[in-house]
Design a protein around this motif. Structure first.
Motif, PDB file in Angstrom:
ATOM      1  N   SER A 185      15.523  -3.298  15.435  1.00 22.95           N
ATOM      2  CA  SER A 185      15.516  -3.666  13.927  1.00 22.95           C
ATOM      3  C   SER A 185      15.643  -2.392  13.094  1.00 22.95           C
ATOM      4  CB  SER A 185      14.023  -3.982  13.707  1.00 22.95           C
ATOM      5  OG  SER A 185      13.721  -5.415  14.639  1.00 22.95           O
ATOM      6  N   PHE A 186      15.822  -2.711  12.000  1.00 23.02           N
ATOM      7  CA  PHE A 186      15.883  -1.478  10.811  1.00 23.02           C
ATOM      8  C   PHE A 186      15.771  -2.121   9.447  1.00 23.02           C
ATOM      9  CE2 PHE A 186      18.249   1.410   8.153  1.00 23.02           C
ATOM     10  CZ  PHE A 186      17.816   2.803   8.618  1.00 23.02           C
ATOM     11  N   GLY A 187      14.902  -1.209   8.696  1.00 20.83           N
ATOM     12  CA  GLY A 187      14.579  -1.641   7.524  1.00 20.83           C
ATOM     13  C   GLY A 187      14.588  -0.541   6.098  1.00 20.83           C
ATOM     14  N   ILE A 188      14.596  -1.139   5.069  1.00 24.28           N
ATOM     15  CA  ILE A 188      14.526  -0.438   3.918  1.00 24.28           C
ATOM     16  C   ILE A 188      13.561  -1.090   3.054  1.00 24.28           C
ATOM     17  CG2 ILE A 188      17.108   0.116   3.946  1.00 24.28           C
ATOM     18  CD1 ILE A 188      17.654  -2.177   2.301  1.00 24.28           C
ATOM     19  N   ALA A 189      12.858  -0.179   2.213  1.00 27.64           N
ATOM     20  CA  ALA A 189      11.974  -0.386   1.064  1.00 27.64           C
ATOM     21  C   ALA A 189      11.954  -0.069  -0.423  1.00 27.64           C
ATOM     22  CB  ALA A 189      10.380  -0.103   1.640  1.00 27.64           C
ATOM     23  N   PHE A 190      11.744  -0.872  -1.301  1.00 28.96           N
ATOM     24  CA  PHE A 190      11.861  -0.428  -2.433  1.00 28.96           C
ATOM     25  C   PHE A 190      10.472  -0.136  -3.363  1.00 28.96           C
ATOM     26  CE2 PHE A 190      14.425  -3.973  -1.165  1.00 28.96           C
ATOM     27  CZ  PHE A 190      15.584  -3.164  -1.000  1.00 28.96           C
ATOM     28  N   SER A 191       9.245  -0.710  -2.742  1.00 29.13           N
ATOM     29  CA  SER A 191       7.939  -0.220  -3.519  1.00 29.13           C
ATOM     30  C   SER A 191       7.134  -0.633  -2.265  1.00 29.13           C
ATOM     31  CB  SER A 191       7.762  -1.179  -4.633  1.00 29.13           C
ATOM     32  OG  SER A 191       7.345  -2.367  -4.232  1.00 29.13           O
ATOM     33  N   GLY A 192       5.819   0.255  -2.484  1.00 26.27           N
ATOM     34  CA  GLY A 192       4.999   0.275  -1.355  1.00 26.27           C
ATOM     35  C   GLY A 192       3.833  -1.093  -1.829  1.00 26.27           C
ATOM     36  N   CYS A 193       3.112  -1.603  -0.763  1.00 28.02           N
ATOM     37  CA  CYS A 193       2.037  -2.566  -0.961  1.00 28.02           C
ATOM     38  C   CYS A 193       0.737  -1.771  -1.326  1.00 28.02           C
ATOM     39  CB  CYS A 193       1.790  -3.173   0.342  1.00 28.02           C
ATOM     40  SG  CYS A 193       1.111  -2.151   1.817  1.00 28.02           S
ATOM     41  N   THR A 194      -0.075  -2.481  -1.959  1.00 31.52           N
ATOM     42  CA  THR A 194      -1.473  -2.225  -2.685  1.00 31.52           C
ATOM     43  C   THR A 194      -2.380  -2.950  -1.704  1.00 31.52           C
ATOM     44  OG1 THR A 194      -0.540  -1.825  -4.597  1.00 31.52           O
ATOM     45  CG2 THR A 194      -2.806  -1.758  -4.474  1.00 31.52           C
ATOM     46  N   LEU A 195      -3.323  -2.175  -0.860  1.00 29.91           N
ATOM     47  CA  LEU A 195      -4.360  -3.028  -0.288  1.00 29.91           C
ATOM     48  C   LEU A 195      -5.137  -3.559  -0.968  1.00 29.91           C
ATOM     49  CD1 LEU A 195      -4.693  -0.341   2.717  1.00 29.91           C
ATOM     50  CD2 LEU A 195      -3.223  -2.383   2.816  1.00 29.91           C
ATOM     51  N   PRO A 196      -5.971  -4.778  -0.716  1.00 27.58           N
ATOM     52  CA  PRO A 196      -7.127  -5.178  -1.235  1.00 27.58           C
ATOM     53  C   PRO A 196      -8.096  -4.123  -1.782  1.00 27.58           C
ATOM     54  CG  PRO A 196      -6.871  -6.524   0.568  1.00 27.58           C
ATOM     55  CD  PRO A 196      -5.730  -5.300   0.601  1.00 27.58           C
ATOM     56  N   GLY A 197      -8.464  -4.073  -2.908  1.00 25.74           N
ATOM     57  CA  GLY A 197      -9.427  -3.084  -3.556  1.00 25.74           C
ATOM     58  C   GLY A 197      -8.767  -1.790  -3.886  1.00 25.74           C
ATOM     59  N   ALA A 198      -7.529  -1.408  -3.598  1.00 25.70           N
ATOM     60  CA  ALA A 198      -6.994  -0.327  -3.798  1.00 25.70           C
ATOM     61  C   ALA A 198      -6.330  -0.313  -5.308  1.00 25.70           C
ATOM     62  CB  ALA A 198      -5.961   0.243  -2.955  1.00 25.70           C
ATOM     63  N   ASP A 199      -6.385   0.994  -6.139  1.00 30.21           N
ATOM     64  CA  ASP A 199      -5.838   0.828  -7.479  1.00 30.21           C
ATOM     65  C   ASP A 199      -4.397   1.239  -7.310  1.00 30.21           C
ATOM     66  OD1 ASP A 199      -8.459   0.435  -8.444  1.00 30.21           O
ATOM     67  OD2 ASP A 199      -8.720   2.455  -8.483  1.00 30.21           O
ATOM     68  N   GLU A 200      -3.902   1.938  -6.190  1.00 31.28           N
ATOM     69  CA  GLU A 200      -2.659   2.440  -6.152  1.00 31.28           C
ATOM     70  C   GLU A 200      -1.871   1.957  -4.898  1.00 31.28           C
ATOM     71  OE1 GLU A 200      -1.512   5.251  -7.808  1.00 31.28           O
ATOM     72  OE2 GLU A 200      -3.432   5.331  -9.150  1.00 31.28           O
ATOM     73  N   PRO A 201      -0.785   1.835  -5.047  1.00 29.70           N
ATOM     74  CA  PRO A 201       0.140   1.614  -3.920  1.00 29.70           C
ATOM     75  C   PRO A 201       0.271   2.596  -2.861  1.00 29.70           C
ATOM     76  CG  PRO A 201       1.660   1.797  -5.938  1.00 29.70           C
ATOM     77  CD  PRO A 201       0.237   1.998  -6.162  1.00 29.70           C
ATOM     78  N   LEU A 202       0.477   2.066  -1.554  1.00 23.41           N
ATOM     79  CA  LEU A 202       0.466   3.192  -0.419  1.00 23.41           C
ATOM     80  C   LEU A 202       1.359   4.036  -0.753  1.00 23.41           C
ATOM     81  CD1 LEU A 202      -0.421   1.513   3.001  1.00 23.41           C
ATOM     82  CD2 LEU A 202      -1.689   3.047   1.763  1.00 23.41           C
ATOM     83  N   PHE A 203       2.367   3.933  -1.065  1.00 21.57           N
ATOM     84  CA  PHE A 203       3.568   4.717  -1.687  1.00 21.57           C
ATOM     85  C   PHE A 203       4.266   4.228  -2.800  1.00 21.57           C
ATOM     86  CE2 PHE A 203       7.631   2.964  -0.127  1.00 21.57           C
ATOM     87  CZ  PHE A 203       7.070   1.937   1.026  1.00 21.57           C
ATOM     88  N   THR A 204       5.020   5.287  -3.227  1.00 21.05           N
ATOM     89  CA  THR A 204       6.078   4.684  -4.411  1.00 21.05           C
ATOM     90  C   THR A 204       7.312   5.115  -3.928  1.00 21.05           C
ATOM     91  OG1 THR A 204       5.560   6.377  -5.696  1.00 21.05           O
ATOM     92  CG2 THR A 204       4.264   4.384  -6.245  1.00 21.05           C
ATOM     93  N   VAL A 205       8.552   4.326  -4.446  1.00 19.91           N
ATOM     94  CA  VAL A 205       9.753   4.801  -4.403  1.00 19.91           C
ATOM     95  C   VAL A 205      10.507   4.932  -5.836  1.00 19.91           C
ATOM     96  CG1 VAL A 205      12.084   4.107  -3.563  1.00 19.91           C
ATOM     97  CG2 VAL A 205      10.036   3.426  -2.421  1.00 19.91           C
ATOM     98  N   PRO A 206      10.736   6.071  -6.169  1.00 20.13           N
ATOM     99  CA  PRO A 206      11.366   6.261  -7.546  1.00 20.13           C
ATOM    100  C   PRO A 206      12.341   5.261  -8.267  1.00 20.13           C
ATOM    101  CG  PRO A 206      11.698   8.296  -6.093  1.00 20.13           C
ATOM    102  CD  PRO A 206      11.168   7.287  -5.031  1.00 20.13           C
ATOM    103  N   GLU A 207      12.184   5.264  -9.435  1.00 19.48           N
ATOM    104  CA  GLU A 207      13.156   4.010  -9.782  1.00 19.48           C
ATOM    105  C   GLU A 207      14.400   4.173  -9.593  1.00 19.48           C
ATOM    106  OE1 GLU A 207      11.369   1.921 -11.971  1.00 19.48           O
ATOM    107  OE2 GLU A 207      13.121   0.942 -12.243  1.00 19.48           O
ATOM    108  N   GLY A 208      15.159   3.204  -9.109  1.00 24.16           N
ATOM    109  CA  GLY A 208      16.677   3.257  -8.710  1.00 24.16           C
ATOM    110  C   GLY A 208      16.618   4.023  -7.331  1.00 24.16           C
ATOM    111  N   ARG A 209      15.782   4.108  -6.639  1.00 24.86           N
ATOM    112  CA  ARG A 209      16.124   4.541  -5.355  1.00 24.86           C
ATOM    113  C   ARG A 209      15.347   3.346  -4.243  1.00 24.86           C
ATOM    114  NH1 ARG A 209      18.854   8.611  -4.967  1.00 24.86           N
ATOM    115  NH2 ARG A 209      17.955   9.981  -3.182  1.00 24.86           N
ATOM    116  N   MET A 210      15.829   3.857  -2.985  1.00 23.55           N
ATOM    117  CA  MET A 210      15.292   3.177  -1.702  1.00 23.55           C
ATOM    118  C   MET A 210      14.673   3.907  -0.647  1.00 23.55           C
ATOM    119  SD  MET A 210      17.896   1.320   0.424  1.00 23.55           S
ATOM    120  CE  MET A 210      19.524   2.050   0.982  1.00 23.55           C
ATOM    121  N   ALA A 211      13.509   3.493   0.022  1.00 22.61           N
ATOM    122  CA  ALA A 211      13.368   4.477   1.117  1.00 22.61           C
ATOM    123  C   ALA A 211      13.890   3.619   2.255  1.00 22.61           C
ATOM    124  CB  ALA A 211      11.836   4.064   1.407  1.00 22.61           C
TER     125      ALA A 211
END
Ligand SMILES: Nc1ncnc2c1ncn2[C@@H]1O[C@H](COP(=O)(O)OP(=O)(O)O)[C@@H](O)[C@H]1O
Ligand SMILES: O=C(COP(=O)(O)O)[C@@H](O)CO
Length: 583
Positions: A185-211
């Motif tokens: 398998s191989f994957g790509i991401a565009f934005s991180g998830c936010t865990l229940p109760g957390a204010d911030e996503p675990l990570f962010t990807v800059p606008e117009g970019r992908m991880a």
């Protein structure tokens, strides 16, 4: 953003409750997870899968005929505990042994391994198998270090379909290995998830970019590129997988493959279809014939925006197993020709409850001196729980830099459970050894995750060294801490320099042992050992991780200390405060 929750630390349990209420046709709840509502047919090998919560339909949604016989559900992004897994496996056992299957994460490896040992003690033949399909998580030279992502499904299914056909445990294990060896398998991401109760996503990807090279816990990718079009995304995924054709498969041309285009949580089905259109064309151009493709959410990561592509290179055996019928809440295929065979009566122990450590109502006889020491141990565990509460967010933040952000929550669940179990044991008149051993089991049982298993080992080692009869001495405490250090290294396999809690535990234990051996009183020795621990924890910021969740993101973690090392240093300091008070 996860918007709908009550108490964040109860999220996984409440989600499981709702899931079982909604899917009674397929599953029934047992301690630690779910098993098939109809039970496991007598004489059939049981395939028990599991992992952290937050990945639905992995893992509970894959329980049903033709697929898993049971699933153990951990806390959010944390492995279930050995006791949970044991409980589910006992309920799923159909008399022919159990194959425990999971993604290759440190916490899962530790807890499923311990569960297999405990099941052997229960007289159940249990084997373990870790799925390793994600090509971005380690090089082809180190396939055993790769983690499991959406390839879980075809590997679980191959093993379970073999079990359904009457294969014995050795054969089911062989099939799992064969399917895993041919799954990538191989994957790509565009934005991180936010865990229940957390204010911030675990990570962010800059606008117009992908991880590039995402994990399923919101782990950041291993590279970053400009946001692609759907076709470009498909091209990246397909070409990456075609570069890694498994041994025994002669080039892509003329091959048949099971294909999964997986959505990680917030990519819409329509977007997936647009990407799949190009994936199918590219695979056809390469001469690959697609067999029963799956496009949808099969292994998710809360609201993470990302996709992954999985190919299982089929031979006749794997194709038959991939095409075999399945009937689960989240994955259905074909139709079974006959009724399901009678379930093993032992598997029908509905709602079997396995006692957890703090439910025990008696304690072994203890000396007066050991009971007095148990009072200090209880005060120490209370201080540990308080320190963890105070630092819970900080620990989560540190862990999120290169890990999965759950270290604070896991430590909080574990230390709270340990304190509660210690209080119960204390009220029953336990000695120091029993009190710490009960706290150890409660920590591991309730927290799961890597740190749950390791902290269980630490407390158990100290409890064993103190026992219930002798008056604890500086020597026996130092001996217990040294045994804890050796136990953690044995269990986790990490060495000093790998950027884990071992980097702190070893200097802490060694300093304590040295000073105590030289006749320095315990409180002073502990103080200096805690100072060594604090310095060692800070120094982990300069290290590159070689173990655990942070390893694939080594560079990102430079400049940040290891979360488990930091929490251990905080705890050694908190315990020093208690020793000072009881001086
Ligand atoms: N093999 C290992 N040996 C010792 N400690 C480890 C190992 N792997 C990870 N750790 C420690 O566990 C910590 C993470 O604990 P936890 O949050 O429970 O992790 P996870 O979410 O990966 O299960 C790390 O910061 C590290 O200190
Ligand atoms: O995170 C998971 C288990 O691994 P840990 O090492 O305990 O974090 C889980 O979500 C995948 O099974």
């Amino acid at each position: 953003m996860t918007r709908l929750f009550n108490d964040p630390s109860a999220f996984a349990d409440e989600a499981l409750e709702g899931f079982t209420a909604a899917h009674q046709r397929w599953v029934r709840p047992v301690t630690g997870g779910v098993v098939r509502a109809a039970g496991t047919p007598a004489g059939q090998v049981a395939v028990v899968i599991g992992g952290g919560s937050g990945h639905y339909p992995a893992f509970t949604g894959l329980v049903g005929r033709g697929l898993a016989h049971g699933a153990a559900a951990g806390n959010v992004f944390a492995s279930p505990s050995a006791q949970q897994i044991r409980s589910v496996a006992r309920a799923a056992h159909g008399g022919a042994g159990v194959l425990l299957m999971y993604g290759n994460y440190a916490g899962d490896v530790l807890h499923f391994g311990q569960a297999a040992e405990r099941l052997a003690g229960d007289g159940i033949d249990a084997r373990t198998f870790a799925v390793t399909d994600d090509i971005s998580s380690a090089s082809p030279e180190e396939p055993a270090k790769r983690r499991g992502i959406a390839g879980d499904l075809p590997v679980f299914k191959a093993a379970a379909a073999a079990a359904e056909r009457g294969a014995d445990l050795d054969e089911v294990l062989r099939v799992a290995g064969h399917a895993n060896a041919r799954t990538r398998s191989f994957g790509i991401a565009f934005s991180g998830c936010t865990l229940p109760g957390a204010d911030e996503p675990l990570f962010t990807v800059p606008e117009g970019r992908m991880a590039v090279g995402l994990g399923i816990h919101g782990e950041p990718g291993i590279g970053e590129e400009a946001l692609p079009t759907a076709d470009e995304a498909a091209e990246l995924l397909v070409t990456s997988l075609l570069k890694e054709i498994p041994e025994g498969v002669d080039g892509p041309g003329g091959q048949r493959a099971a294909v999964i285009l997986n959505g990680l949580g917030s990519v819409k089905y329509e977007e997936l279809f647009v990407v799949y259109r190009r994936v199918a064309a590219l695979l056809a151009d390469a001469g690959v014939e697609i067999v029963d493709p799956e496009v949808g959410e099969l292994v998710t990561s809360f609201d993470m925006a990302g996709i992954s592509l999985t190919l299982t290179w089929l031979d006749d055996e794997l194709e038959e197993l991939w095409r075999a019928p399945a009937d689960t809440p989240a994955h259905r295929k074909g139709a079974f020709t006959g009724p399901e065979p009678e379930a093993e009566p032992a598997a029908g122990a509905a709602g079997e409850t396995i006692l957890l450590a703090d439910d025990d109502e008696t304690v072994p006889e203890a000396s007066e001196e050991s009971r007095r020491a148990a009072g200090i141990a209880l005060a120490a565990l209370t201080a540990v729980a308080t320190t963890v509460d105070t630092h819970v967010e900080e620990l989560g933040r540190i862990d999120a830099v290169a890990g999965d952000g759950d270290h604070g929550i896991g430590m909080q669940r574990g230390s709270t459970a340990a304190r509660r179990a210690a209080l119960t044991a204390h009220d029953l008149g336990a000695g120091a050894g029993t009190l710490l051993t009960r706290a150890a089991d409660a920590w591991a049982d309730k927290a799961g995750g890597t740190s749950g298993a390791l902290w269980g080992t630490i407390l158990r080692a100290v409890g064993t060294a103190l026992g219930d009869q002798d008056k604890p001495t500086a020597d026996s405490v130092a001996h217990g801490v040294s045994a804890a250090s050796a136990g953690v290294q044995r269990l986790g396999g990490a060495e000093v320099g790998d950027k884990t809690m071992v980097d702190v535990l070893v200097p802490f234990a060694d300093t304590l042992a040295e000073l105590v051996a030289a006749g320095t009183p315990l409180t002073d020795s502990w103080d200096r050992a805690a100072r060594a621990a604090e310095a060692a924890a800070a120094a982990t910021a300069d290290l590159l991780p070689r173990k655990g969740r942070a390893r694939p993101h080594a560079e990102k973690s430079l400049g940040t200390p290891d979360a488990g090392a930091h929490s251990l240093a905080l705890i050694t300091r908190a315990v020093h405060g208690v020793l000072l008070n009881h001086h």
